[in-house]
Scaffold this motif. Structure first.
Motif, PDB file in Angstrom:
ATOM      1  N   ARG A  81       0.732  -1.303   0.151  1.00 53.51           N
ATOM      2  CA  ARG A  81      -0.058   0.216   0.069  1.00 53.51           C
ATOM      3  C   ARG A  81       0.825   1.181  -0.039  1.00 53.51           C
ATOM      4  O   ARG A  81       0.693   2.157  -0.824  1.00 53.51           O
ATOM      5  N   PHE A  82       1.834   1.246   0.923  1.00 56.28           N
ATOM      6  CA  PHE A  82       2.852   2.594   0.939  1.00 56.28           C
ATOM      7  C   PHE A  82       3.768   2.515   0.097  1.00 56.28           C
ATOM      8  O   PHE A  82       4.259   3.604  -0.369  1.00 56.28           O
ATOM      9  N   MET A  83       4.386   1.573  -0.433  1.00 57.68           N
ATOM     10  CA  MET A  83       5.558   1.611  -1.187  1.00 57.68           C
ATOM     11  C   MET A  83       5.366   1.433  -2.656  1.00 57.68           C
ATOM     12  O   MET A  83       5.979   1.872  -3.577  1.00 57.68           O
ATOM     13  N   ARG A  84       4.420   0.641  -2.901  1.00 55.50           N
ATOM     14  CA  ARG A  84       3.971   0.218  -4.450  1.00 55.50           C
ATOM     15  C   ARG A  84       2.707   0.029  -4.580  1.00 55.50           C
ATOM     16  O   ARG A  84       1.899  -0.850  -5.047  1.00 55.50           O
ATOM     17  N   PRO A  85       1.720   1.162  -4.303  1.00 53.10           N
ATOM     18  CA  PRO A  85       0.284   1.227  -4.160  1.00 53.10           C
ATOM     19  C   PRO A  85      -0.287   0.897  -5.481  1.00 53.10           C
ATOM     20  O   PRO A  85      -1.481   0.135  -5.465  1.00 53.10           O
ATOM     21  N   TYR A  86       0.285   1.296  -6.685  1.00 53.28           N
ATOM     22  CA  TYR A  86      -0.522   1.041  -7.939  1.00 53.28           C
ATOM     23  C   TYR A  86       0.181   0.042  -8.753  1.00 53.28           C
ATOM     24  O   TYR A  86      -0.121  -0.117 -10.050  1.00 53.28           O
ATOM     25  N   ALA A  87       1.155  -0.642  -8.255  1.00 55.88           N
ATOM     26  CA  ALA A  87       1.940  -1.795  -8.973  1.00 55.88           C
ATOM     27  C   ALA A  87       0.921  -2.670  -9.584  1.00 55.88           C
ATOM     28  O   ALA A  87       0.840  -3.221 -10.952  1.00 55.88           O
ATOM     29  N   ARG A  88      -0.067  -3.221  -9.069  1.00 57.87           N
ATOM     30  CA  ARG A  88      -0.922  -4.332  -9.566  1.00 57.87           C
ATOM     31  C   ARG A  88      -1.980  -3.481 -10.797  1.00 57.87           C
ATOM     32  O   ARG A  88      -2.361  -3.969 -11.412  1.00 57.87           O
ATOM     33  N   TYR A  89      -2.380  -2.318 -10.168  1.00 53.42           N
ATOM     34  CA  TYR A  89      -3.450  -1.646 -10.988  1.00 53.42           C
ATOM     35  C   TYR A  89      -2.726  -1.285 -12.479  1.00 53.42           C
ATOM     36  O   TYR A  89      -3.168  -1.435 -13.544  1.00 53.42           O
ATOM     37  N   ARG A  90      -1.359  -1.070 -12.374  1.00 52.44           N
ATOM     38  CA  ARG A  90      -0.697  -0.751 -13.584  1.00 52.44           C
ATOM     39  C   ARG A  90      -0.448  -1.906 -14.411  1.00 52.44           C
ATOM     40  O   ARG A  90      -0.361  -1.856 -15.515  1.00 52.44           O
TER      41      ARG A  90
END
Length: 292
Positions: A81-90
């Motif tokens: 959530r805090f380090m790679r919040p949009y990784a899965r969305y991207r």
């Protein structure tokens, strides 16, 4: 005329599987120029939920444009959530967080309003808003903005309005935005902005949830918008009897005083019919059946 189908808050992971095929069918029958998806693809931002969301998008005939919602960042995996919040969305949905779709007739710009430090409340990102304004200013045709969080909401809504909402809608009005699409609240609302200095310059359309079982007193729905520079027909489609059915249409005209409603075209005779609606001669399967 431009047709945009607006859906939101699909919440794969807590969606109604019996509505999935009817929603795809209704969207494809409507033959929109764009499907606008205003966030909350998933319930908990898990990989399987994202895969299901992507499989849904891949069934759409029309091009689509999306923004993330607050449910699209992990709630229980704090590192993610805090380090790679949009990784899965991207990875599964869209690599960019400022998204754009442009034709000769309209431009649509998607804004990321998610705040990873808040569970629900969103925020306006001023650098992104300036980028959006650079795209919208002097753009030909209809100018549309997508955001998950609304810039205005009813007084009885328990959720906090996103940070910077009032100033944000003023800036969007100044740079020429005409329509703002949003979700998040799982409730329908379509009218000009009422609380801001330039309010009536922009038409707001909130839709509820397209697929989620988390209904807050309203039916699953989506919107069809038939737009020109000076007119907007907003049709509500709701889930009834295993299909998405016509539930009313509101018509607005843009003039010197901004957007003004010119009447509700819904009638008792058509309110129960499922299917989509034509613009500029486009004929849908439902209309062919009705006319024959």
């Amino acid at each position: 005329m431009t047709r945009i189908a607006h859906i939101s808050d699909l919440h794969f992971g807590r969606s109604d599987p019996e509505l999935l095929a009817p929603l795809v069918e209704a969207l494809n029958e409507a033959q929109p120029d764009l499907v606008a998806v205003t966030g909350d693809f998933t319930q908990r931002a898990r990989r399987g939920q994202y895969r299901d969301a992507r499989a849904f998008l891949d069934q759409l005939d029309a091009p689509w444009l999306s923004v993330p919602g607050n449910h699209d960042v992990s709630l229980d995996n704090l590192w993610l959530r805090f380090m790679r919040p949009y990784a899965r969305y991207r990875k599964h949905i869209a690599s960019d967080l400022l998204t754009v779709h442009e034709t000769d007739d309209f431009i649509a710009v998607g804004l990321n309003t998610v705040d990873r430090f808040r569970v629900q409340r969103g925020k306006v990102r001023w650098m992104q808003l300036r980028q959006a304004c650079n795209l919208l200013t002097d753009a030909p045709g209809v100018r549309v903005v997508l955001a998950h969080h609304p810039f205005e909401q009813d007084a009885d809504v328990a959720k906090s309005l996103m940070k910077g909402a009032e100033a944000g809608i003023e800036q969007l009005a100044e740079c020429g935005a005409q329509v703002v699409l949003s979700g998040h609240l799982h409730r329908w609302r379509t009218e000009p902005f009422l609380s801001s200095k330039f309010g009536r310059q922009i038409l707001q359309v909130h839709v509820g949830t397209g697929l989620s079982t988390r209904l807050r007193g309203q039916e699953n729905d989506f919107a069809l918008l038939d737009l020109t520079i000076h007119t907007a027909d907003v049709t509500r489609m709701v889930a009834r009897g295993g299909r998405f059915a016509f539930a009313g249409r509101r018509t607005f005209r843009f003039g010197d005083g901004g957007w003004r409603e010119t009447g509700d075209q819904a009638t008792a005779g058509t309110a129960s019919k499922a299917g989509s609606f034509s613009s500029e001669g486009r004929e849908t399967p439902l209309e062919k059946e009705t006319m024959s």
